[in-house]
Structures are given as C-alpha cells and as structure tokens.
Design a protein around this motif. Structure first.
Motif, mmCIF file in Angstrom:
data_model
loop_
_atom_site.group_PDB
_atom_site.id
_atom_site.type_symbol
_atom_site.label_atom_id
_atom_site.label_comp_id
_atom_site.label_asym_id
_atom_site.label_seq_id
_atom_site.Cartn_x
_atom_site.Cartn_y
_atom_site.Cartn_z
ATOM 1 N N LEU A 1 11.744 24.968 25.818
ATOM 2 C CA LEU A 1 10.617 25.795 25.409
ATOM 3 C C LEU A 1 9.497 25.044 24.678
ATOM 4 O O LEU A 1 8.333 25.360 24.894
ATOM 5 N N PRO A 2 9.778 24.072 23.828
ATOM 6 C CA PRO A 2 8.662 23.364 23.189
ATOM 7 C C PRO A 2 7.720 22.681 24.172
ATOM 8 O O PRO A 2 6.548 22.484 23.858
ATOM 9 N N PHE A 3 8.181 22.346 25.359
ATOM 10 C CA PHE A 3 7.304 21.724 26.341
ATOM 11 C C PHE A 3 6.318 22.715 26.936
ATOM 12 O O PHE A 3 5.267 22.340 27.433
ATOM 13 N N PHE A 4 6.664 23.995 26.930
ATOM 14 C CA PHE A 4 5.798 25.007 27.525
ATOM 15 C C PHE A 4 4.863 25.665 26.520
ATOM 16 O O PHE A 4 3.929 26.347 26.904
ATOM 17 N N LYS A 5 5.089 25.465 25.244
ATOM 18 C CA LYS A 5 4.214 26.049 24.237
ATOM 19 C C LYS A 5 2.930 25.245 24.154
ATOM 20 O O LYS A 5 2.947 24.021 24.076
ATOM 21 N N SER B 1 29.795 36.189 31.981
ATOM 22 C CA SER B 1 28.361 35.901 31.934
ATOM 23 C C SER B 1 27.938 35.342 30.575
ATOM 24 O O SER B 1 26.800 34.906 30.416
ATOM 25 N N ILE B 2 28.856 35.338 29.612
ATOM 26 C CA ILE B 2 28.577 34.710 28.321
ATOM 27 C C ILE B 2 28.282 33.225 28.517
ATOM 28 O O ILE B 2 27.414 32.667 27.854
ATOM 29 N N ILE B 3 28.977 32.606 29.439
ATOM 30 C CA ILE B 3 28.858 31.154 29.622
ATOM 31 C C ILE B 3 27.459 30.761 30.104
ATOM 32 O O ILE B 3 26.806 29.929 29.472
ATOM 33 N N PRO B 4 26.931 31.343 31.203
ATOM 34 C CA PRO B 4 25.560 30.978 31.574
ATOM 35 C C PRO B 4 24.539 31.402 30.523
ATOM 36 O O PRO B 4 23.541 30.714 30.319
ATOM 37 N N GLY B 5 24.809 32.503 29.833
ATOM 38 C CA GLY B 5 23.910 32.920 28.764
ATOM 39 C C GLY B 5 23.862 31.900 27.644
ATOM 40 O O GLY B 5 22.795 31.605 27.098
ATOM 41 N N TYR B 6 25.000 31.341 27.294
ATOM 42 C CA TYR B 6 25.050 30.319 26.255
ATOM 43 C C TYR B 6 24.341 29.046 26.714
ATOM 44 O O TYR B 6 23.653 28.401 25.929
ATOM 45 N N ILE B 7 24.499 28.705 27.978
ATOM 46 C CA ILE B 7 23.815 27.515 28.518
ATOM 47 C C ILE B 7 22.301 27.700 28.443
ATOM 48 O O ILE B 7 21.575 26.799 28.038
ATOM 49 N N VAL B 8 21.820 28.871 28.809
ATOM 50 C CA VAL B 8 20.385 29.156 28.733
ATOM 51 C C VAL B 8 19.911 29.086 27.282
ATOM 52 O O VAL B 8 18.854 28.534 26.992
ATOM 53 N N TYR B 9 20.714 29.620 26.364
ATOM 54 C CA TYR B 9 20.363 29.575 24.940
ATOM 55 C C TYR B 9 20.252 28.136 24.448
ATOM 56 O O TYR B 9 19.301 27.785 23.747
ATOM 57 N N LYS B 10 21.221 27.295 24.797
ATOM 58 C CA LYS B 10 21.206 25.907 24.344
ATOM 59 C C LYS B 10 20.038 25.125 24.963
ATOM 60 O O LYS B 10 19.410 24.311 24.297
ATOM 61 N N LEU B 11 19.750 25.376 26.241
ATOM 62 C CA LEU B 11 18.663 24.660 26.906
ATOM 63 C C LEU B 11 17.289 25.162 26.483
ATOM 64 O O LEU B 11 16.316 24.412 26.538
ATOM 65 N N SER B 12 17.201 26.415 26.064
ATOM 66 C CA SER B 12 15.895 26.967 25.679
ATOM 67 C C SER B 12 15.332 26.240 24.469
ATOM 68 O O SER B 12 14.127 26.055 24.360
ATOM 69 N N GLY B 13 16.181 25.824 23.548
ATOM 70 C CA GLY B 13 15.706 25.074 22.392
ATOM 71 C C GLY B 13 15.155 23.715 22.773
ATOM 72 O O GLY B 13 14.337 23.147 22.061
ATOM 73 N N PHE B 14 15.590 23.200 23.896
ATOM 74 C CA PHE B 14 15.127 21.902 24.359
ATOM 75 C C PHE B 14 13.900 22.021 25.254
ATOM 76 O O PHE B 14 12.984 21.215 25.193
#
Length: 181
Positions: free
Chosen positions: A134-138, A119-132
């Motif tokens: 999240l700024p659209f939702f703020k 589950s590290i792998i999907p967690g890392y994918i979510v982490y990498k995509l969140s930086g891209f």
C-alpha cells in the motif's frame, strides 16, 4: 564430518518432523473414519480439497528439514532450521495446524461449513502484504494552499535550496573547521 551444532539441529528436526507426521496421520485417519463410518459430513470432497495445501507444505518441510545420512550412518546434511524465527517455515506449520484444527471441528460439528474458515489464510496473507504494498500506491498530498508544482516560501529560497541544503553549502564554503587547543 558435521559439527556438534549440525548434529543437534539434525536430531531436533528429525524429532519435530516425526511428531508432525504421526499427529497428521492420526488426525487424518480419525477424520476419514468419521467421514466414511458415520457419514458425517456426508460429502468428503471438501476434506480432500482442503488437505492438499497441508500435504504440500508438510512435504516441503520434510524435503527441507529432514536430515540426510550416508550408508555408514554419518550425517551428510542436517537440513534447514525449520524452527527459525521469522522464516516461512513458521507459516507452513501454522497452515498445517489450522488444517488439523478444521479437521477436528469437522468431526465435532459434522459439517463441511467449517472449511469456510480456511479463508482466514488468504485473508491473513492479504493483510501482511498490504502493509508492504500500500505505501507504493499512496500519493503524496500537497500542502493546503499550494499548487503541485509550487514550492513553499518558508522552506526554500530563490536559489531553490532548502534551509538544510543552504547550511551545508555555507559550511562547505567556509572550509574545514579545525580546532586548536
């Protein structure tokens, strides 16, 4: 005829993919031997399920990176550069390496609970995509003491222009500034 750099890339890709294939076969045969001979862990279904991403990614690397030769032995296509920095091929290698590591941990610990680490792998994918993403939702927050539709008196005057826009407008009205010596 391929250039020297294409030939070097083909040789490098072939050696890397051969090494990847041999190590993968070795690790998987060892894991299967331990699972079926020593019955550790007793259930082999999680092993089979979690090998699917590794097999798919290794096939992807083979398809894109393996050089192609014609019947005369001449290089037709050198393949993509699979060691290029910042490419998605790096993530393919990472997932394959993690799968090998989890196979070895499964052998050493004799438990299928090791696969929870996958589950590290999907967690890392979510982490990498969140930086891209999240700024659209703020939402931009208004300055304290102002209402949403109201502008600050210090940054804009009655004409609705900011100080920077006022300066640019004044320079344009003044005309081109030419300096003579």
């Amino acid at each position: 005829m391929a250039g020297a750099s294409q030939k070097k890339l083909a040789v490098k890709n072939k050696s890397i993919l051969d090494q990847l294939l041999y190590i993968s076969i070795g690790v998987n045969l060892l894991t299967l031997f331990v699972i079926f001979y020593f019955k550790r862990p007793s259930n082999y279904i999680p092993y089979l399920i979690f090998q699917i991403p590794s097999i798919i990614l290794q096939n992807l690397l083979e398809k894109n990176g393996r050089p192609k030769y014609n019947s005369a032995g001449q290089l037709v296509k050198s393949g993509d550069d699979i060691l290029q920095k910042g490419s998605l091929f790096q993530y393919c290698f990472d997932i394959i390496y993690l799968t090998w590591f989890f196979n070895i941990l499964t052998i050493l610990l004799g438990s299928n609970k090791v696969w929870y680490l996958y589950s590290i792998i999907p967690g890392y994918i979510v982490y990498k995509l969140s930086g891209f993403i999240l700024p659209f939702f703020k939402k931009s927050k208004p300055v304290v003491g102002e209402e949403v539709g109201e502008t600050s008196a210090t940054s804009k005057d009655s004409s609705g222009l900011s100080k920077r826009q006022q300066k640019l407008k004044a320079r344009q009205e003044k005309g081109p500034s030419t300096k003579y010596r």
